[in-house]
Enzyme design. Structure first.
Site, PDB file in Angstrom:
ATOM      1  N   VAL A 183       0.565  -1.308   0.559  1.00 30.34           N
ATOM      2  CA  VAL A 183       0.119  -0.325   0.207  1.00 30.34           C
ATOM      3  C   VAL A 183       0.979   1.384   0.493  1.00 30.34           C
ATOM      4  O   VAL A 183       0.363   2.068  -0.009  1.00 30.34           O
ATOM      5  CB  VAL A 183      -0.916  -0.059   1.442  1.00 30.34           C
ATOM      6  CG1 VAL A 183      -1.496  -1.547   0.885  1.00 30.34           C
ATOM      7  CG2 VAL A 183      -0.083   0.049   2.210  1.00 30.34           C
ATOM      8  N   ASP A 184       2.285   0.969   0.057  1.00 25.69           N
ATOM      9  CA  ASP A 184       3.037   2.169   0.207  1.00 25.69           C
ATOM     10  C   ASP A 184       3.309   2.350  -1.433  1.00 25.69           C
ATOM     11  O   ASP A 184       3.198   1.698  -2.601  1.00 25.69           O
ATOM     12  CB  ASP A 184       4.368   1.916   1.195  1.00 25.69           C
ATOM     13  CG  ASP A 184       4.518   0.855   1.371  1.00 25.69           C
ATOM     14  OD1 ASP A 184       4.640   0.029   0.128  1.00 25.69           O
ATOM     15  OD2 ASP A 184       6.062   0.225   2.157  1.00 25.69           O
ATOM     16  N   ASP A 185       4.807   3.325  -1.406  1.00 28.19           N
ATOM     17  CA  ASP A 185       5.809   3.521  -2.958  1.00 28.19           C
ATOM     18  C   ASP A 185       6.647   2.388  -3.380  1.00 28.19           C
ATOM     19  O   ASP A 185       7.550   3.082  -2.911  1.00 28.19           O
ATOM     20  CB  ASP A 185       6.104   4.618  -2.999  1.00 28.19           C
ATOM     21  CG  ASP A 185       4.707   5.493  -3.256  1.00 28.19           C
ATOM     22  OD1 ASP A 185       3.781   5.528  -3.991  1.00 28.19           O
ATOM     23  OD2 ASP A 185       4.175   6.664  -2.240  1.00 28.19           O
TER      24      ASP A 185
END
Ligand code: 6R9
Length: 640
Positions: free
Chosen positions: A509-511
């Site tokens: 859900v992060d980069d």
């Protein structure tokens, strides 16, 4: 289902009384000194003070001793420890536990003679020769902290890691064969050492293994004084070496991993808890027993090669295959030929390898006798149901359980995984938590969701191999992992829990992009692109890739007046190769006269992801864009 019932009871105990549960298991290992009654202490909540995790307080042990000496002293020194399979068919070698111990002792003596002391960091930049896990064990034997850097990383990436952990000694090799290609590893290592010197950090000694299959001594750069030849130096050392007993919380290793921001983080694991957890997960998840021939295809440059190659299997005293090559060389039957030849019982690999083999057809598997296989494992990324079924039917002949193990560099060991035979698997789900692991699904505000739910995955209490810090930056450790949802360890993954309580990991859900099971931070790729003088701005996103899971999609804005060209694309890709490594090279460069930004200047990656996956009809609300016109422009430039 009786197994499931006994799991439930044990699981409950592991959560309610973690200290007691793990202490009982820990009795199986050698401890020079036992732990205190109150051996487990922790704070998992930033609001209550600094994050800290401690297991087996007061105890001392040694991980290498538990991997090797313990078996040799029990009369199992003649058991085969490693079966090494070289890149080229026919290059192989076996090593017993007794021989491995002798080698580790010699190397440990060399390290001591080179001035390495307890607590010092040692960098290891090696191909998958047996000397790589042996080097890790040699460090552990003398209480040195190993920092293995995957052999596919560039000089700059290696230099950054050596500077960060202040490694004075580097263990490397002349070269490596990857399929039909030879790679001059020592040349890259030399460049990295020079970069360190320029940055004010001196790497004092470099031990070079002559891998003459790839690069002979005559073609390997060598700096007398600083460099030493592994084969002659190490052979001259005595094969006995006193063990350094270390505290349970003594650092064991650093492993750098990508996050969503900034430079890679040095994830630190310590000794006692990591040992107990790596051994116990290996034993129960893979059903390891003495006499097994286990094979994990991971490189020791990643966490899987640490926990489920260098340490877990050896702690269980099994025989394991170590493979230098790639699954498609010389033919796509390579893995199955190795399985047939050595009667492999458990096979552990990444979905990307399975997907790449599916494409070559079933005949490569069917021409080999894979009936020795008892269990198959998957790690690194979600396994898609088609790949799961092929693995199950074609490779496993429909009779082997598949353990889809979800875990991370930071967790040190399996967290959510099937236990073979204990409950039904569902293709694509990592199923249920391992003992001592309390996963929770949180909404974006950090509330725990009950029952069937979708949200982010966090862990509510420490397990023995919790990462203890980010090397040299405890603040970053706290902010990154414990800041987003106070009271929990935040995994960075999204997940869904179904009506049966099974967990389905939905991806980061992060980069962070997961390319062929390798974690790559978009920010790292962007800064490698921007380092090229022609690049004014870059934004990187992931997109679905049939083999790699995710591919790297880079939007690049050129400096004013410059025209896009094929040559420039090549140069930009080359820039990423040299800053990070070939495995991080973008799959697509998309010329972008402008990037979709909000009025406050934030790039809307959501929009970029949609354009990359040709879903611009599902952009959602773009009214906050400073210039909504860039979207159309970008769509028109796709494929140019
Ligand atoms: C062991 C390892 C960790 C990230 C993790 C997640 C993804 C790993 C997975 C999986 C779905 C699985 N991941 N195993 N996703 N199912 N069985 O790979 O460590 O390199 O640190 O990567 O990989 O996204 O957060 P690491």
């Amino acid at each position: 289902m009786t197994l499931k019932v006994s799991y439930m009871a044990l699981y409950k105990r592991s959560i309610e009384d973690p200290a007691g549960f793990w202490a009982e298991i820990a009795e199986q290992f050698h401890w020079e000194k036992k732990w205190e009654p109150n051996h487990m202490r922790y704070n998992f909540d930033v609001r209550e003070g600094p994050i800290s995790v401690e297991w087996f307080r007061g105890a001392t042990t040694n991980l290498a001793y538990n991997c090797l000496d313990r078996h040799v002293e029990a009369g199992r020194g003649g058991d085969v420890c490693f079966i090494w399979e070289g890149n080229d068919v026919g290059r192989e070698k076996t090593m017993t536990y007794g021989e491995a111990l002798d080698e580790v002792c010699r190397l440990a003596n060399w390290l001591r003679a080179a001035g390495v002391k307890k607590g010092d960091a040692v960098a290891i930049y090696m191909p998958m020769l047996l000397e790589l896990p042996l080097a890790m064990l040699a460090c552990a034997r003398i209480g040195a902290v190993h920092s293995v850097v995957f052999g596919g990383f560039s000089a700059e990436a290696l230099a950054g890691r050596m500077e960060d952990c202040k490694a004075k000694v580097l263990l490397t090799a002349s070269g490596v064969m990857r399929g039909p290609k030879s790679i001059e590893l020592k040349k890259i290592a030399d460049k990295a050492v020079d970069m360190c010197t320029k940055a004010g950090h001196t790497v004092e000694s470099v031990l070079v293994y002559e891998n003459d299959n790839a690069v002979g001594a005559a073609d390997c750069p060598f700096t007398p004084g600083r460099d030493r030849w592994w084969q002659s130096e190490v052979a001259a050392q005595p094969d006995r070496c006193p063990v350094e007993w270390v505290e349970s919380e003594h650092p064991l290793f650093l492993l750098y991993t990508s996050g969503s921001t900034g430079k890679p983080k040095g994830v630190l694991h310590t000794t006692g808890g990591y040992m107990v957890y790596a051994a116990t997960t290996s034993r129960h998840v893979f059903g390891m027993q003495r006499g097994d021939v286990y094979w994990c295809t991971a490189d020791c440059g990643w966490i899987t090669g640490h926990s489920y190659l260098a340490y877990g299997p050896l702690l269980n005293g099994v025989t394991q295959v170590v493979f230098e090559g790639v699954p498609t060389h010389p033919t796509p039957a390579r893995c199955w030929e190795v399985v047939q030849q050595h009667r492999v019982t458990q096979f552990y690999t990444a979905p990307t390898a399975i997907r790449s083999l599916i494409g070559f057809g079933d005949q490569w598997v069917k021409q080999c006798d894979t009936s020795s296989l008892r269990l198959l494992g998957s790690v690194g990324e979600p396994i898609n149901p088609e790949a799961w079924r092929w693995y199950h039917e074609v490779v496993g002949g429909g009779r082997c359980p598949i353990v889809d193990t979800w875990w991370q560099t930071e967790t040190g060991g399996h967290m959510i995984t099937p236990l073979p035979g204990a409950w039904e698997e569902k293709p694509g789900s990592a199923t249920l938590p391992f003992f001592g692991v309390r996963p929770v699904v949180l909404d974006e505000k950090g509330n725990e969701l009950q029952g069937e739910a979708e949200g982010v995955l966090a862990i509510a209490q420490p397990w023995p191999s919790t990462l203890r810090t980010v090397y040299g930056d405890h603040e970053r450790y706290q902010t990154n992992y414990f800041g987003p949802f106070p009271g929990y360890y935040f995994t960075g993954d999204g997940c869904r829990r179904d009506a049966d309580g099974y967990y389905w990991i939905t991806g980061r859900v992060d980069d962070v992009i997961n390319v062929s099971g390798h974690r790559i931070g978009t920010a790292e790729v962007e800064s490698a692109l921007v380092a090229h003088p022609a690049c004014a701005e870059a934004a990187v996103v992931g997109y679905d890739h049939p083999i790699k899971g995710q591919g790297i999609y880079a939007y690049v804005t050129l400096m004013g007046g410059l025209e896009p060209s094929k040559e420039l694309k090549k140069e930009l890709v080359a820039s990423v190769r040299s800053h990070i490594g070939a495995f991080a090279a973008p799959d697509v460069i998309h010329w972008a006269p402008g990037l979709p930004k909000t009025r406050s200047g934030k790039i809307m990656r959501r929009v970029l992801r949609k354009i990359a996956s040709k879903e611009e009809d599902q952009l959602g609300d773009i009214s906050t864009l400073a210039d909504p016109g860039v979207v159309q422009q970008l769509v028109e430039l796709r494929g140019k």
